[in-house]
Scaffold this motif. Structure first.
Motif, PDB file in Angstrom:
ATOM      1  N   ASP A 187      39.528  38.402  30.831  1.00  0.00           N
ATOM      2  CA  ASP A 187      38.576  37.294  30.971  1.00  0.00           C
ATOM      3  C   ASP A 187      39.043  36.249  31.985  1.00  0.00           C
ATOM      4  O   ASP A 187      38.342  35.265  32.254  1.00  0.00           O
ATOM      5  N   GLY A 188      40.244  36.446  32.555  1.00  0.00           N
ATOM      6  CA  GLY A 188      40.733  35.537  33.584  1.00  0.00           C
ATOM      7  C   GLY A 188      41.205  34.191  33.078  1.00  0.00           C
ATOM      8  O   GLY A 188      41.467  33.287  33.868  1.00  0.00           O
ATOM      9  N   SER A 189      41.358  34.048  31.764  1.00  0.00           N
ATOM     10  CA  SER A 189      41.745  32.745  31.205  1.00  0.00           C
ATOM     11  C   SER A 189      43.243  32.475  31.300  1.00  0.00           C
ATOM     12  O   SER A 189      43.676  31.319  31.269  1.00  0.00           O
ATOM     13  N   SER A 190      44.055  33.523  31.396  1.00  0.00           N
ATOM     14  CA  SER A 190      45.508  33.365  31.489  1.00  0.00           C
ATOM     15  C   SER A 190      46.089  34.560  32.238  1.00  0.00           C
ATOM     16  O   SER A 190      45.352  35.402  32.761  1.00  0.00           O
ATOM     17  N   ARG A 191      47.409  34.644  32.249  1.00  0.00           N
ATOM     18  CA  ARG A 191      48.070  35.709  32.998  1.00  0.00           C
ATOM     19  C   ARG A 191      49.187  36.370  32.189  1.00  0.00           C
ATOM     20  O   ARG A 191      49.744  35.763  31.269  1.00  0.00           O
ATOM     21  N   ASN A 215      50.231  34.890  27.890  1.00  0.00           N
ATOM     22  CA  ASN A 215      49.633  33.557  27.819  1.00  0.00           C
ATOM     23  C   ASN A 215      50.189  32.587  28.851  1.00  0.00           C
ATOM     24  O   ASN A 215      50.341  31.399  28.602  1.00  0.00           O
ATOM     25  N   ASP A 217      46.123  39.136  35.860  1.00  0.00           N
ATOM     26  CA  ASP A 217      45.235  38.310  35.047  1.00  0.00           C
ATOM     27  C   ASP A 217      44.789  39.066  33.798  1.00  0.00           C
ATOM     28  O   ASP A 217      44.733  40.300  33.783  1.00  0.00           O
ATOM     29  N   THR A 218      44.432  38.306  32.769  1.00  0.00           N
ATOM     30  CA  THR A 218      43.801  38.913  31.599  1.00  0.00           C
ATOM     31  C   THR A 218      42.388  39.336  31.974  1.00  0.00           C
ATOM     32  O   THR A 218      41.880  38.977  33.024  1.00  0.00           O
ATOM     33  N   PRO A 259      49.846  30.310  32.209  1.00  0.00           N
ATOM     34  CA  PRO A 259      48.710  29.601  32.823  1.00  0.00           C
ATOM     35  C   PRO A 259      48.259  30.299  34.110  1.00  0.00           C
ATOM     36  O   PRO A 259      49.030  31.001  34.759  1.00  0.00           O
ATOM     37  N   LYS A 260      47.021  30.082  34.489  1.00  0.00           N
ATOM     38  CA  LYS A 260      46.449  30.738  35.661  1.00  0.00           C
ATOM     39  C   LYS A 260      47.162  30.337  36.948  1.00  0.00           C
ATOM     40  O   LYS A 260      47.139  31.067  37.940  1.00  0.00           O
ATOM     41  N   ASN A 288      50.231  25.866  28.047  1.00  0.00           N
ATOM     42  CA  ASN A 288      50.266  27.165  27.362  1.00  0.00           C
ATOM     43  C   ASN A 288      51.613  27.424  26.701  1.00  0.00           C
ATOM     44  O   ASN A 288      52.668  27.201  27.312  1.00  0.00           O
TER      45      ASN A 288
END
Length: 441
Positions: A73-77, A43, A70-71, A45-46, A103
């Protein structure tokens, strides 16, 4: 500023609050084992980068490696952080629930999330292995390939994923999958269990190498039928070739005992399917290759170098098949038999390619010189070029903006420049020399 190092606790202190299984893990763990020195941070941040991560964990200990992905869905790392010791990784766990930006992060040990892969196509690299695992919607944290410094035929990889369920999914969906004629092997890596080496058959002299087989009759059934009389056969591997005009084939046959393998050598130089076949113990090839390379690199303008080309710089994790595939893609070969052999010369950061035709080697130099191969600009030349590339590392200055250029620069140019800039030169520059340098007079 160096991070404060934590005082290492005694084993009794470390294990006082652990159950029996955890105590067993601590007592049995090796001196350096990634399973116990690596954490997973979720979790993030990008916008996070390695600098921000190092700053957050700087008070926990010395960081060996950081990998960020990245995850889906690209929402976090995610970040995989490897420390130098188990105690340092334990200190990092205290950062869980800390905030980075908006986050709240989670920090945990990365356990039971490492896969061991082998028997993938020889030309596969890190990128292709990642794509393979990504194809089943699993995130790859890192891929580690072995060095080919001492054994150019090693072919396996360790792959880290983000959770145990994903690791199990990879085993269920990828183990046994056929890729270009190779049945992929995928297992969970367990540091407490020593797996038998994949080259054990060669080391135990139970594997024979058969060459010059007739491709029309080369099948596992045919080979087993022909060699069964010498003893029980454990496995047969026939390398897959992509050429449609294949004139000969080869096979690796592994017997249950080395005595049976030795008996099968009776077939050497015999005729089978109208071919005079060669049967040898497979483990001698690596040794013979090393001796041949040693002989070549020690020569100075000797004979038997026609058709030889060297490529450099090339890392020690690049395989022969990746090089063969690269040369084919650049139009250096049109037939699988154009290249007689490829020798990895890892201590010189290069390879030796031996073509059957000297004309092809000359064309290769023209087509490959200056091309990019795994983010490196290749030089292509003679054995002497490869020797010079490795023999003069002192010519690379610490502040040189292009160290590769310095390594490949002719020696006389380097010596002249060094002489001009060397303050200890026996002939100091005069006022006239300075005028010519700055005013052109």
């Amino acid at each position: 500023m160096e991070p404060e190092l934590h005082i290492k606790r005694t084993l009794e202190e470390d294990t006082s609050n652990l159950d029996q299984n955890e105590v067993k893990k601590v007592f049995n763990r090796p001196t350096h084992e990634r399973e116990y020195t690596t954490i997973l941070v979720s979790n993030l941040p990008k916008s996070v980068n390695q600098g921000k991560i190092r700053k957050l964990f700087s008070d926990c200990g010395r960081i060996r490696y950081i990998d960020i992905v990245d995850t889906l869905d690209g929402s976090s790392r995610f970040a995989k952080i490897e420390f130098y010791s188990h105690d340092e990784s334990l200190a990092a766990l205290t950062k869980t629930h800390k905030r980075m930006g908006y986050n709240e992060i989670t920090v945990e040990h990365l356990e039971d999330c490492t896969l061991w892969l082998t028997n993938f196509p020889p030309d596969y690299d890190v990128k292709q292995l990642k794509q393979l695992i990504n194809s089943i919607d699993v995130i790859v944290l890192s891929v580690r390939l072995p060095s080919k410094r001492f054994n150019s035929n090693r072919r396996f990889a360790y792959v880290d994923v983000t959770k145990r369920s994903d690791a199990s999914k990879c085993v269920e969906e990828l183990n046994g999958r056929e890729i270009d004629g190779y049945n992929l092997v995928v297992k969970l890596s367990n540091p407490l269990e020593k797996t038998k080496r994949t080259d054990a058959a060669s080391l135990e002299r139970r594997e024979v190498f058969i060459r010059n087989l007739n491709p029309e009759f080369t099948s596992e059934t045919e080979i087993r039928s022909h060699l069964n009389s010498f003893g029980e056969i454990e496995s047969v591997h026939i390398p897959k070739h992509h050429s449609t005009e294949l004139h000969n084939s080869c096979a690796f046959v592994t017997f249950v005992t080395k005595e049976n393998a030795a008996k099968s050598l009776e077939l050497n130089s015999t005729t089978w399917n109208d071919r005079n076949i060669s049967v040898t113990i497979a483990d001698k090839k690596s040794y013979l290759d090393r001796q041949y390379v040693k002989d070549l690199m020690s020569r100075r303008g000797g004979k038997d170098v026609n058709g030889i080309v060297t490529l450099f710089p090339i890392g020690d994790k690049v395989s022969k098949e990746q090089i063969r595939h690269f040369l084919s893609g650049k139009g250096c070969t049109t037939d699988i038999n154009d290249i007689e052999n490829i020798y990895l010369v890892t201590d010189h950061q290069g390879v030796i390619v031996k073509f059957k035709d000297a004309k092809l080697s000359a064309e290769c130099i023209l087509k490959v010189q200056g091309q990019r191969f795994y983010n490196k600009v290749l030089s292509c030349g003679t054995l002497n070029d490869l020797r010079n590339f490795r023999e003069h590392p002192k010519d690379v200055k610490k502040n040189d903006s292009n160290p590769k250029e310095a390594l490949t620069k002719p020696k006389h140019i380097i010596s002249v420049e060094t002489k001009k800039s060397d303050p200890s030169s026996k002939q100091p520059m005069s006022n006239d020399d300075f005028r010519k340098m700055f005013l052109g007079k």
